[in-house]
Design a protein around this motif. Structure first.
Motif, PDB file in Angstrom:
ATOM      1  N   LYS A 119     -15.417   4.274  -5.122  1.00 25.18           N
ATOM      2  CA  LYS A 119     -16.372   4.477  -4.032  1.00 25.18           C
ATOM      3  C   LYS A 119     -15.992   3.663  -2.802  1.00 25.18           C
ATOM      4  O   LYS A 119     -16.161   4.131  -1.669  1.00 25.18           O
ATOM      5  N   LEU A 120     -15.489   2.451  -3.012  1.00 25.77           N
ATOM      6  CA  LEU A 120     -15.107   1.613  -1.874  1.00 25.77           C
ATOM      7  C   LEU A 120     -13.931   2.207  -1.107  1.00 25.77           C
ATOM      8  O   LEU A 120     -13.776   1.950   0.089  1.00 25.77           O
ATOM      9  N   PHE A 121     -13.109   2.977  -1.799  1.00 27.42           N
ATOM     10  CA  PHE A 121     -11.947   3.592  -1.153  1.00 27.42           C
ATOM     11  C   PHE A 121     -12.216   5.032  -0.703  1.00 27.42           C
ATOM     12  O   PHE A 121     -11.285   5.738  -0.323  1.00 27.42           O
ATOM     13  N   SER A 122     -13.453   5.463  -0.751  1.00 26.05           N
ATOM     14  CA  SER A 122     -13.748   6.869  -0.502  1.00 26.05           C
ATOM     15  C   SER A 122     -14.024   7.218   0.952  1.00 26.05           C
ATOM     16  O   SER A 122     -14.133   8.399   1.298  1.00 26.05           O
ATOM     17  N   LEU A 123     -14.151   6.219   1.823  1.00 26.66           N
ATOM     18  CA  LEU A 123     -14.536   6.477   3.214  1.00 26.66           C
ATOM     19  C   LEU A 123     -13.309   6.767   4.077  1.00 26.66           C
ATOM     20  O   LEU A 123     -12.989   6.043   5.008  1.00 26.66           O
ATOM     21  N   THR A 124     -12.627   7.867   3.766  1.00 26.14           N
ATOM     22  CA  THR A 124     -11.352   8.139   4.438  1.00 26.14           C
ATOM     23  C   THR A 124     -11.344   9.408   5.273  1.00 26.14           C
ATOM     24  O   THR A 124     -10.403   9.637   6.028  1.00 26.14           O
ATOM     25  N   ASP A 125     -12.357  10.238   5.196  1.00 23.90           N
ATOM     26  CA  ASP A 125     -12.305  11.566   5.807  1.00 23.90           C
ATOM     27  C   ASP A 125     -11.942  11.538   7.291  1.00 23.90           C
ATOM     28  O   ASP A 125     -11.052  12.261   7.736  1.00 23.90           O
ATOM     29  N   TYR A 126     -12.635  10.722   8.064  1.00 26.31           N
ATOM     30  CA  TYR A 126     -12.421  10.749   9.509  1.00 26.31           C
ATOM     31  C   TYR A 126     -11.135  10.031   9.934  1.00 26.31           C
ATOM     32  O   TYR A 126     -10.768  10.040  11.106  1.00 26.31           O
ATOM     33  N   ARG A 127     -10.429   9.408   8.962  1.00 29.03           N
ATOM     34  CA  ARG A 127      -9.214   8.670   9.292  1.00 29.03           C
ATOM     35  C   ARG A 127      -7.957   9.539   9.204  1.00 29.03           C
ATOM     36  O   ARG A 127      -6.880   9.104   9.588  1.00 29.03           O
ATOM     37  N   HIS A 128      -8.073  10.734   8.703  1.00 27.27           N
ATOM     38  CA  HIS A 128      -6.911  11.596   8.544  1.00 27.27           C
ATOM     39  C   HIS A 128      -6.404  12.084   9.903  1.00 27.27           C
ATOM     40  O   HIS A 128      -7.185  12.554  10.732  1.00 27.27           O
ATOM     41  N   GLU A 129      -5.104  11.963  10.105  1.00 29.23           N
ATOM     42  CA  GLU A 129      -4.451  12.465  11.301  1.00 29.23           C
ATOM     43  C   GLU A 129      -3.108  13.054  10.912  1.00 29.23           C
ATOM     44  O   GLU A 129      -2.488  12.635   9.927  1.00 29.23           O
ATOM     45  N   THR A 130      -2.635  14.001  11.689  1.00 29.78           N
ATOM     46  CA  THR A 130      -1.333  14.594  11.430  1.00 29.78           C
ATOM     47  C   THR A 130      -0.242  13.535  11.521  1.00 29.78           C
ATOM     48  O   THR A 130      -0.214  12.737  12.459  1.00 29.78           O
ATOM     49  N   GLY A 131       0.631  13.503  10.519  1.00 27.21           N
ATOM     50  CA  GLY A 131       1.741  12.554  10.509  1.00 27.21           C
ATOM     51  C   GLY A 131       1.380  11.169  10.018  1.00 27.21           C
ATOM     52  O   GLY A 131       2.213  10.260  10.039  1.00 27.21           O
ATOM     53  N   GLN A 132       0.143  10.989   9.555  1.00 25.36           N
ATOM     54  CA  GLN A 132      -0.319   9.663   9.108  1.00 25.36           C
ATOM     55  C   GLN A 132      -0.714   9.706   7.636  1.00 25.36           C
ATOM     56  O   GLN A 132      -1.410  10.620   7.199  1.00 25.36           O
ATOM     57  N   PHE A 133      -0.260   8.701   6.884  1.00 24.05           N
ATOM     58  CA  PHE A 133      -0.635   8.589   5.476  1.00 24.05           C
ATOM     59  C   PHE A 133      -1.578   7.411   5.312  1.00 24.05           C
ATOM     60  O   PHE A 133      -1.318   6.308   5.824  1.00 24.05           O
ATOM     61  N   ILE A 134      -2.674   7.612   4.602  1.00 26.17           N
ATOM     62  CA  ILE A 134      -3.641   6.536   4.346  1.00 26.17           C
ATOM     63  C   ILE A 134      -3.208   5.787   3.100  1.00 26.17           C
ATOM     64  O   ILE A 134      -3.292   6.313   1.986  1.00 26.17           O
ATOM     65  N   GLN A 135      -2.735   4.574   3.297  1.00 23.94           N
ATOM     66  CA  GLN A 135      -2.252   3.747   2.197  1.00 23.94           C
ATOM     67  C   GLN A 135      -3.364   2.828   1.701  1.00 23.94           C
ATOM     68  O   GLN A 135      -3.845   1.958   2.429  1.00 23.94           O
ATOM     69  N   LYS A 136      -3.779   3.013   0.469  1.00 26.56           N
ATOM     70  CA  LYS A 136      -4.792   2.146  -0.124  1.00 26.56           C
ATOM     71  C   LYS A 136      -4.164   0.804  -0.507  1.00 26.56           C
ATOM     72  O   LYS A 136      -3.118   0.765  -1.148  1.00 26.56           O
ATOM     73  N   VAL A 137      -4.836  -0.274  -0.105  1.00 24.11           N
ATOM     74  CA  VAL A 137      -4.389  -1.633  -0.443  1.00 24.11           C
ATOM     75  C   VAL A 137      -5.570  -2.371  -1.066  1.00 24.11           C
ATOM     76  O   VAL A 137      -6.596  -2.575  -0.415  1.00 24.11           O
ATOM     77  N   LEU A 161      -1.125   3.251  -4.742  1.00 26.39           N
ATOM     78  CA  LEU A 161      -1.877   2.024  -4.480  1.00 26.39           C
ATOM     79  C   LEU A 161      -0.955   0.819  -4.374  1.00 26.39           C
ATOM     80  O   LEU A 161       0.018   0.699  -5.115  1.00 26.39           O
ATOM     81  N   ILE A 162      -1.276  -0.051  -3.416  1.00 24.12           N
ATOM     82  CA  ILE A 162      -0.713  -1.400  -3.382  1.00 24.12           C
ATOM     83  C   ILE A 162      -1.813  -2.333  -3.889  1.00 24.12           C
ATOM     84  O   ILE A 162      -2.918  -2.340  -3.343  1.00 24.12           O
ATOM     85  N   TYR A 163      -1.519  -3.076  -4.936  1.00 21.87           N
ATOM     86  CA  TYR A 163      -2.501  -3.987  -5.537  1.00 21.87           C
ATOM     87  C   TYR A 163      -1.958  -5.407  -5.471  1.00 21.87           C
ATOM     88  O   TYR A 163      -1.006  -5.752  -6.165  1.00 21.87           O
ATOM     89  N   ILE A 164      -2.565  -6.223  -4.629  1.00 24.30           N
ATOM     90  CA  ILE A 164      -2.170  -7.623  -4.456  1.00 24.30           C
ATOM     91  C   ILE A 164      -3.198  -8.497  -5.162  1.00 24.30           C
ATOM     92  O   ILE A 164      -4.388  -8.423  -4.856  1.00 24.30           O
ATOM     93  N   ASP A 165      -2.734  -9.303  -6.107  1.00 28.02           N
ATOM     94  CA  ASP A 165      -3.669 -10.161  -6.846  1.00 28.02           C
ATOM     95  C   ASP A 165      -3.267 -11.621  -6.682  1.00 28.02           C
ATOM     96  O   ASP A 165      -2.097 -11.985  -6.863  1.00 28.02           O
ATOM     97  N   ALA A 166      -4.240 -12.451  -6.344  1.00 29.50           N
ATOM     98  CA  ALA A 166      -4.013 -13.890  -6.188  1.00 29.50           C
ATOM     99  C   ALA A 166      -4.805 -14.647  -7.235  1.00 29.50           C
ATOM    100  O   ALA A 166      -5.988 -14.365  -7.465  1.00 29.50           O
TER     101      ALA A 166
END
Length: 292
Positions: A119-137, A161-166
């Motif tokens: 759900k936290l990663f679901s707010l992506t609809d309006y971010r889509h643009e031609t030539g752009q990839f939405i990278q989840k981090v 997914l990029i998953y960074i854990d500290a």
């Protein structure tokens, strides 16, 4: 060195990445879990970089339901006026207004399921643009292995997914029931020398395949830590943390984000550090990458 844009040069595997044309830029959709010691200082640095790299499209969402307490003022980036407020909300508002950024916050509950992360990663609809990839981090800045297990499960379930854990070592405390005056000389020494080491691990999954193993593939998660953080409310941690270790972990996170923002690359798979000596031992992606 691992270039994220290299994954978009062709579409031989039918990934669908190029369904709207060639990918030439990346939008970094960042979710950080934990806004305490490590997370709070990481948020300071990440938001400053988001402002500095104004040519990079990015979004930050902070997730942490904890409330600022007076004890937090000693080693977390909060002030007296923040006491009683939600950590995630405070930092989102503070650094959003400081740098003119739209930063989201989620402070309703702890992240205790893969579904809540989705759900936290679901707010992506309006971010889509031609030539752009939405990278989840996904950035994990937590002090319990229950949440790490959830984030690891999310990594396994997510195709990209990029998953960074500290993680940092807790300070050794012999017993909650004794005062420092009653500790033995060995216990005093162990206390003084502990709490400085830690590690930051970068996991990467592309095309549904693991390119860089996440935290569980480098430092196996303790399966015995099965108590959800929501069940620990009001319980004092047995092993406190040192502010300098939190700050060094946050710095290591920021170096990874700096390479992503500046060159769309990942240089380091994981790094072990010691905040007392200032040492850091990185292991580069060329040494550990397992595939594309």
């Amino acid at each position: 060195m691992l270039s994220l844009l290299s994954y978009f040069k062709d579409d031989e595997e039918g990934t669908g990445y190029r369904q709207h044309g060639p990918i030439t830029r990346i939008y970094y959709y960042i979710v950080i879990i934990g806004a305490g010691g490590t997370g709070g200082y990481a948020i300071q640095r990440i938001t400053k970089m988001m402002s500095a790299f104004s040519n990079v499209n990015s979004f930050l969402l902070i997730a942490d339901p904890d409330t600022v307490e007076e004890k937090n003022l000693l080693r977390q980036p909060f002030i007296q006026q923040d006491i009683g407020l939600k950590k995630a909300d405070v930092l989102a508002k503070r650094y959003g207004s400081t740098y003119g950024l739209k930063i989201g916050s989620y402070s309703e509950s702890y992240i205790e399921s893969v579904e809540s992360l989705e759900k936290l990663f679901s707010l992506t609809d309006y971010r889509h643009e031609t030539g752009q990839f939405i990278q989840k981090v996904l950035i994990g800045a937590v002090d319990n292995d229950y949440t790490r297990n959830v984030m690891n499960d999310f990594f396994n379930k997510t195709d990209d997914l990029i998953y960074i854990d500290a993680g940092i070592e807790g300070v050794f405390v012999p017993s909650q029931d004794t005062t420092i005056e009653k500790w033995t000389s060995e216990e005093r020494l162990d206390h003084l020398e502990s709490g400085y080491s830690g590690q930051v691990v970068v996991g990467l999954k592309k095309h549904g395949k693991i390119a860089l193993p996440p935290i569980n593939g480098v430092y196996p998660i303790d399966a015995n830590d099965v108590i959800p953080p929501s069940h620990n409310c009001g319980v004092e941690p047995y092993q406190p943390q040192r502010m300098i270790a939190n700050e060094m972990a946050a710095f290591q996170i920021s170096t990874i984000l700096n390479e992503l923002f500046s060159e769309n690359i990942i240089l380091i798979h994981y790094a072990d550090f010691n905040a007392r000596t200032g040492n850091c031992r990185p292991v580069y992606v060329d040494e550990t990458m397992v595939g594309v």
